[in-house]
Design an enzyme around this catalytic site. Structure first.
Site, short mmCIF file in Angstrom:
data_model
loop_
_atom_site.label_atom_id
_atom_site.label_comp_id
_atom_site.label_asym_id
_atom_site.label_seq_id
_atom_site.Cartn_x
_atom_site.Cartn_y
_atom_site.Cartn_z
N TYR A 113 0.83 -1.20 0.00
CA TYR A 113 0.00 0.00 0.00
C TYR A 113 0.87 1.26 0.00
O TYR A 113 1.89 1.34 0.69
CB TYR A 113 -0.94 0.02 1.21
CG TYR A 113 -2.06 -0.99 1.15
CD1 TYR A 113 -2.29 -1.75 0.00
CD2 TYR A 113 -2.90 -1.19 2.23
CE1 TYR A 113 -3.31 -2.68 -0.05
CE2 TYR A 113 -3.93 -2.12 2.19
CZ TYR A 113 -4.12 -2.87 1.05
OH TYR A 113 -5.14 -3.79 1.02
N SER B 19 -13.84 -4.38 -0.14
CA SER B 19 -14.78 -3.73 -1.06
C SER B 19 -16.22 -4.02 -0.66
O SER B 19 -17.03 -4.43 -1.49
CB SER B 19 -14.52 -4.20 -2.50
OG SER B 19 -15.18 -3.36 -3.43
N LEU C 262 -18.61 -2.11 -0.12
CA LEU C 262 -19.58 -1.22 -0.76
C LEU C 262 -19.54 -1.34 -2.28
O LEU C 262 -20.03 -0.46 -2.99
CB LEU C 262 -19.35 0.23 -0.34
CG LEU C 262 -19.43 0.51 1.17
CD1 LEU C 262 -19.25 2.00 1.44
CD2 LEU C 262 -20.76 0.03 1.74
N GLY D 31 -17.07 -1.07 -4.42
CA GLY D 31 -16.36 0.04 -5.06
C GLY D 31 -17.03 1.38 -4.83
O GLY D 31 -16.70 2.36 -5.49
N GLY D 32 -17.97 1.42 -3.90
CA GLY D 32 -18.63 2.68 -3.54
C GLY D 32 -20.06 2.78 -4.03
O GLY D 32 -20.85 3.55 -3.48
N LEU E 52 -22.65 0.89 -3.80
CA LEU E 52 -23.71 0.52 -2.85
C LEU E 52 -23.99 1.63 -1.85
O LEU E 52 -24.99 1.58 -1.14
CB LEU E 52 -23.34 -0.77 -2.12
CG LEU E 52 -23.41 -2.05 -2.95
CD1 LEU E 52 -22.72 -3.19 -2.21
CD2 LEU E 52 -24.85 -2.42 -3.26
N GLY E 53 -23.09 2.61 -1.80
CA GLY E 53 -23.24 3.70 -0.84
C GLY E 53 -24.13 4.83 -1.29
O GLY E 53 -24.35 5.79 -0.56
N GLY E 54 -24.66 4.74 -2.49
CA GLY E 54 -25.54 5.80 -2.98
C GLY E 54 -25.12 6.28 -4.35
O GLY E 54 -24.04 5.93 -4.85
#
Length: 321
Positions: free
Chosen positions: A54, A212, A214, A216-217, A219-221
């Site tokens: 990372y 992951s 969500l 990749g995001g 699912l968050g909106g």
């Protein structure tokens, strides 16, 4: 209030949310990273996940270095934290500076210890399966690290169910504890692990740590404000699964919960899951994720979620009688 659970079949207590640190360095400055880690401890999040690669500058371990400087401030930071890191990725250009040879496992562990400014790693995870090293070699390397007090628990990431089986049967023959956790890609959008990996984890007592969570995001909106809908993976996902996602957002509005919180909460309802990895870039994102631990779905809501995002039966029943 944060909840805690055992990491798989171990006696180790970890928070139901795991702080992912992949953004520390590339997207989140060091001072902001320090503040997020401090706030995580304030919230009772004691489980942090990182990896030697990372930071994405080969061989430098930038994110581990940031965590190490945070530990070095003292104040009980290291003692309060269950730190998980990983070995496998390319840490140099020479042949033995990657993967899971005994040589690289030993060298990579020593390097992670130096960067993290600690004398032990709580959970040392294989970042990916490596088919060229026999389990006798891998477990011998891990046994030495455990005996030296440099590693406490072994974990896997991105393993198939049969890889977990082979690993833990080989460990059993050596009277070694073997794998205690598996870090898999698992979310409402990606439930493939339910066929083989989840049953293996449940049978061998591995706690699952979803990455992951969500999707990749998405699912968050609706991410128009961040520009994600018009580019890359998010755009492709909306093109393929937009109807499902719109139904998901509508259901979350109906039950009065934020989509990201509800997606994390759904994972916490799965018996195999120890803690999904949250990867906040900002303090606000970290603070907001705490709601997920408090959400309890009734059977009717869980059924509605499954209707939107159908899951997988255990193999072979998923595809055979």
């Amino acid at each position: 209030m944060m909840e805690y659970t055992n990491l798989g079949r171990t006696g180790l207590k970890v928070s139901r949310l795991c702080l992912g640190t992949m953004n520390f360095g590339p997207k989140t400055t060091e001072p902001d990273s320090f503040a997020i880690m401090d706030r995580a401890l304030e919230h009772g999040i004691n489980f942090f996940d990182t990896a030697d690669v990372y930071g994405w500058k080969k061989g430098e371990g930038i994110t581990e270095q940031i965590i190490g400087r945070w530990f070095a401030q003292g104040g009980g930071r290291r003692e309060k934290t269950v730190i998980a890191t990983k070995v496998y990725g390319d840490m140099g250009d020479w042949p033995n500076e990657a993967r899971l040879s005994a040589l690289h496992i030993r060298r990579a562990c020593e390097a992670s210890l130096r960067r993290l400014q600690t004398d032990y790693i709580d959970l040392y995870q294989m970042h990916h399966v490596f088919r060229d090293s026999p389990w006798e070699e891998i477990w011998q390397a891990y046994e030495i690290l455990v005996q030296q007090g440099k590693v406490i628990y072994a974990g896997s990431s991105n393993f198939a169910g049969w890889h977990i089986t082979k690993a833990n049967e080989a460990a059993k023959q050596r009277h070694f504890m073997g794998l205690v956790s598996e870090q898999s890609k698992y979310s409402l959008l990606e439930r493939t692990v339910e066929m083989e990996v989840v049953p293996a984890c449940l049978d061998y007592g591995l706690g699952m740590i979803p990455w992951s969570p969500l999707g990749g995001g998405v699912l968050g909106g609706r991410p128009e404000a961040e520009g994600r809908r018009t580019e890359g993976w998010a755009k492709d996902t909306y093109e393929k699964k937009g109807d499902q996602l719109d139904k998901w957002y509508a259901l979350c509005a109906e039950i009065g919960e934020q989509p990201a919180d509800a997606a994390l909460a759904w994972l916490l309802h799965q018996p195999v899951v120890t803690a999904p990895i949250i990867g906040p870039r900002t303090m606000a994102q970290l603070d907001g994720s705490l709601r997920a631990v408090e959400i309890k779905f009734d059977a009717d809501t869980l059924k509605k979620i499954d209707e939107i995002f159908p899951g997988f039966k255990t193999s072979p029943e998923h595809y055979a009688w």
